[in-house]
Design a protein around this motif. Structure first.
Motif, short mmCIF file in Angstrom:
data_model
loop_
_atom_site.label_atom_id
_atom_site.label_comp_id
_atom_site.label_asym_id
_atom_site.label_seq_id
_atom_site.Cartn_x
_atom_site.Cartn_y
_atom_site.Cartn_z
N LEU A 2 38.09 40.50 40.76
CA LEU A 2 39.12 39.75 40.04
C LEU A 2 39.04 38.26 40.32
O LEU A 2 39.65 37.45 39.61
CB LEU A 2 40.51 40.27 40.41
CG LEU A 2 40.75 41.77 40.22
CD1 LEU A 2 42.22 42.11 40.42
CD2 LEU A 2 40.29 42.24 38.84
N LEU A 3 38.28 37.89 41.36
CA LEU A 3 38.13 36.48 41.72
C LEU A 3 36.77 35.92 41.32
O LEU A 3 36.50 34.74 41.53
CB LEU A 3 38.32 36.30 43.24
CG LEU A 3 39.59 36.89 43.85
CD1 LEU A 3 39.59 36.70 45.36
CD2 LEU A 3 40.83 36.25 43.23
N ASN A 4 35.91 36.77 40.74
CA ASN A 4 34.54 36.36 40.45
C ASN A 4 34.08 36.75 39.05
O ASN A 4 32.90 36.97 38.82
CB ASN A 4 33.59 36.98 41.49
CG ASN A 4 33.80 36.41 42.87
OD1 ASN A 4 33.47 35.26 43.13
ND2 ASN A 4 34.37 37.21 43.76
N THR A 5 35.01 36.82 38.14
CA THR A 5 34.68 37.22 36.77
C THR A 5 34.50 35.97 35.90
O THR A 5 35.13 34.95 36.13
CB THR A 5 35.78 38.11 36.20
OG1 THR A 5 35.83 39.33 36.94
CG2 THR A 5 35.52 38.46 34.74
N GLY A 6 33.63 36.08 34.92
CA GLY A 6 33.42 34.99 33.98
C GLY A 6 32.81 35.52 32.70
O GLY A 6 32.80 36.73 32.44
N ASP A 7 32.30 34.61 31.89
CA ASP A 7 31.75 34.98 30.59
C ASP A 7 30.62 36.00 30.70
O ASP A 7 30.57 36.98 29.95
CB ASP A 7 31.19 33.73 29.89
CG ASP A 7 32.29 32.86 29.28
OD1 ASP A 7 33.47 33.06 29.61
OD2 ASP A 7 31.95 31.97 28.47
N ARG A 8 29.67 35.77 31.63
CA ARG A 8 28.48 36.62 31.69
C ARG A 8 28.82 38.06 32.05
O ARG A 8 28.35 39.01 31.42
CB ARG A 8 27.46 36.03 32.67
CG ARG A 8 26.72 34.81 32.12
CD ARG A 8 25.62 34.36 33.05
NE ARG A 8 26.16 33.71 34.24
CZ ARG A 8 26.48 32.43 34.32
NH1 ARG A 8 26.33 31.66 33.25
NH2 ARG A 8 26.94 31.90 35.43
N LEU A 9 29.64 38.23 33.10
CA LEU A 9 30.00 39.58 33.53
C LEU A 9 30.83 40.29 32.46
O LEU A 9 30.66 41.50 32.23
CB LEU A 9 30.78 39.54 34.85
CG LEU A 9 31.13 40.90 35.46
CD1 LEU A 9 29.87 41.69 35.79
CD2 LEU A 9 32.00 40.73 36.70
N THR A 10 31.70 39.56 31.79
CA THR A 10 32.51 40.15 30.73
C THR A 10 31.63 40.71 29.62
O THR A 10 31.82 41.83 29.14
CB THR A 10 33.49 39.11 30.16
OG1 THR A 10 34.34 38.65 31.21
CG2 THR A 10 34.34 39.70 29.05
N ALA A 11 30.63 39.95 29.20
CA ALA A 11 29.73 40.39 28.13
C ALA A 11 28.93 41.62 28.55
O ALA A 11 28.78 42.58 27.78
CB ALA A 11 28.80 39.25 27.73
N LEU A 44 39.83 46.96 23.10
CA LEU A 44 39.22 46.99 24.43
C LEU A 44 39.86 45.93 25.32
O LEU A 44 39.92 44.75 24.95
CB LEU A 44 37.72 46.73 24.32
CG LEU A 44 36.96 46.56 25.65
CD1 LEU A 44 37.07 47.82 26.51
CD2 LEU A 44 35.50 46.21 25.38
N GLU A 45 40.36 46.37 26.48
CA GLU A 45 40.88 45.42 27.48
C GLU A 45 39.74 45.05 28.41
O GLU A 45 39.29 45.85 29.24
CB GLU A 45 42.05 46.05 28.25
CG GLU A 45 43.24 46.32 27.36
CD GLU A 45 44.52 46.60 28.14
OE1 GLU A 45 45.55 45.99 27.81
OE2 GLU A 45 44.48 47.43 29.07
N THR A 46 39.25 43.83 28.25
CA THR A 46 38.12 43.36 29.03
C THR A 46 38.37 41.93 29.47
O THR A 46 39.04 41.18 28.75
CB THR A 46 36.81 43.46 28.20
OG1 THR A 46 35.69 43.17 29.04
CG2 THR A 46 36.81 42.53 27.01
N PRO A 47 37.92 41.53 30.68
CA PRO A 47 37.19 42.29 31.70
C PRO A 47 38.13 43.11 32.58
O PRO A 47 39.34 43.14 32.33
CB PRO A 47 36.50 41.19 32.50
CG PRO A 47 37.48 40.06 32.44
CD PRO A 47 38.07 40.12 31.05
N ALA A 48 37.56 43.75 33.61
CA ALA A 48 38.38 44.47 34.58
C ALA A 48 39.41 43.52 35.18
O ALA A 48 39.09 42.38 35.53
CB ALA A 48 37.49 45.06 35.69
#
Length: 464
Positions: free
Chosen positions: A143-152, A126-130
């Protein structure tokens, strides 16, 4: 009589083909990979494509499933995640670690990996996050607001929706695996699954997770890293003592004085080495210079900038991946880049890495939750990695204060010491002797044994 036997054989083959095809839904069939360019013939099935995880934002994650070589319907599902953050599971996990194929030096084709993990399980990369690899978002601000929580959360949504597309996996045993910054992703996703299962009608049959050279805890990871540098003669006594006395390893951002110290250590004292395997030759750049400045390495409690893992028996494997997966015929075969992403496919996204928004200070509280939930948990560590080294992992895991059930012992593969291991109540820890950051790249046979023992729920083999 002979004609009758031939006729019966043809009917049998047609019935078998009908039976096989009936196991696959129409959605699955649309994701089927017939063959990749330059691929050797194989007997297992492959599928790849996109699963939308957020319709409003237009976020879709890319996956690649390589089913088990034998008895895929009876084998568990192993999900693999690479870290970075911002690095591709296709580039690393699939193409130079645990997947069935390796890319040749000219990037013209593939050859088989003798120790592919799909000999033991169905593998889902799986390629994560977007923004990682072929995964994308139609909302550029993602792409400028991704982190641990959104990835999970997005990874959980992926699994829920992917299993609707592949219903034969709904009741399958599931294990989540990965390395490096996936030391965050894997336990965080496991917790999301456990929470989802507590209220869901259709549960994901998560049995456990396994992580290697895993970013785990700010303070103890950083203390362990600096200790490793000193204990392996990479830095001077003076620099070591200055780092210990100057740096506050609990902070997300170090002081300028501390930053200057470890940049001095890397620039002036490390020399031209591959930090992901301190005993491996670095990859030579095309201009003839070596790779001493090919990446900027931070202490591992925070994301690494453009995580270029050029390590292994062939230290230039990442280059081959970037050529191969940018080929239009490869992308077509993979059902990838269907929206024509306006940037080149790269092994790691510098944009994501540079703009990572949230990162847990410590994953240890999640370990405690998941140990209490009864999951099988294994942590392994290649012992010649200086980025997330074995000392960092040992310092971090020691904070769990787990009771030992099987004391420290050497484990074996092919009558050689594969590493050392200790089994605790709720967690197994293992080292892999002579392996760098990407353990399956350097020690594929040992990594294969790790997976075998992990899936069996048995301690690693002692000398017989």
């Amino acid at each position: 009589m002979e004609k009758q036997r031939i006729f019966v054989s043809i009917i049998a083959i047609l019935l078998l083909a009908l039976h096989v095809s009936s196991n696959y839904t129409e959605e699955e069939e649309s994701d089927r990979i017939e063959a990749l360019p330059g691929q050797p013939k194989v007997t297992f099935q492959q599928f790849s494509g996109y699963v939308t995880v957020n319709e409003v934002a237009g976020r879709a994650l890319f996956y690649w499933l390589t089913e088990a070589i034998q008895d895929p319907l009876e084998k568990p599902l192993v999900v693999w995640l690479n870290g970075g953050p911002g690095c591709s599971s296709v580039a690393y996990g699939a193409s130079e670690e645990v997947g069935p194929f390796r890319i040749n030096k000219t990037a013209s084709g593939l050859y088989l990996n003798k120790f592919s993990w799909n000999k033991l399980a169905n593998l889902l990369f799986l390629e994560t996050p977007a923004g990682v690899g072929f995964s994308y978002s139609n909302t550029s601000s993602d792409l400028l607001n991704t982190g641990d929580r959104l990835t999970a959360k997005d990874s959980l949504q992926f699994l829920i929706r992917w299993m609707k597309r592949f219903p034969r996996y709904k009741n399958r045993d599931v294990y989540v695996t990965g390395e490096s910054y996936a030391g965050h992703y894997v336990p965080q996703l496991a917790r999301e699954i456990v929470n989802h299962n507590a209220k869901a009608k259709h549960k994901i049959n998560l049995k456990g997770f396994m992580v290697g050279n895993a970013v785990t805890d700010n303070y103890y990871d950083n203390l362990g890293t600096v200790t490793y540098w000193w204990s392996h003669a990479m830095i001077s006594d003076k620099t070591y003592h200055q780092l210990i006395s100057t740096c506050d390893f609990r902070q997300q951002k170090e002081s300028n004085e501390c930053e200057s110290l470890y940049y001095y250590a890397m620039d002036q004292e490390f020399g031209n080495i591959d930090q992901y395997n301190i005993y491996a030759p670095p990859c030579n750049n095309s201009d003839g210079s070596t790779g001493a400045t090919r990446r900027t390495m931070h202490l591992p409690h925070r994301p690494h900038r453009v995580f270029k893992e050029l390590s292994g028996y062939d230290p230039c494997t990442e280059k081959y991946a970037e050529i191969y997966y940018n080929r239009p015929d490869v992308q077509k075969a993979l059902h990838a880049n269907t929206t024509r992403i306006p940037y080149k496919w790269t092994s790691c996204s510098e944009t994501l890495n540079r703009n990572w928004k949230d990162t847990d200070d410590s994953i240890l509280p999640i370990y405690k939750e998941l140990i209490a939930a009864g999951l099988r948990i294994w942590v392994f560590s290649g012992d010649v990695d200086s980025v997330v080294p074995v000392t960092a992992t040992r310092y971090s895991l020691a904070q769990l204060k787990l009771d030992t059930t099987i004391p420290w012992y050497p484990w074996y593969v092919k009558k050689q010491v594969g590493g050392w291991t200790e089994v605790y109540k709720g967690l197994t820890f293992a080292t892999v002797r002579g392996a760098g950051h990407e353990v399956p790249l350097f020690k594929p046979r040992a990594a294969f044994q790790l997976l075998r023992s992990f899936l069996q729920g048995e301690p690693l083999p002692k000398k017989t």
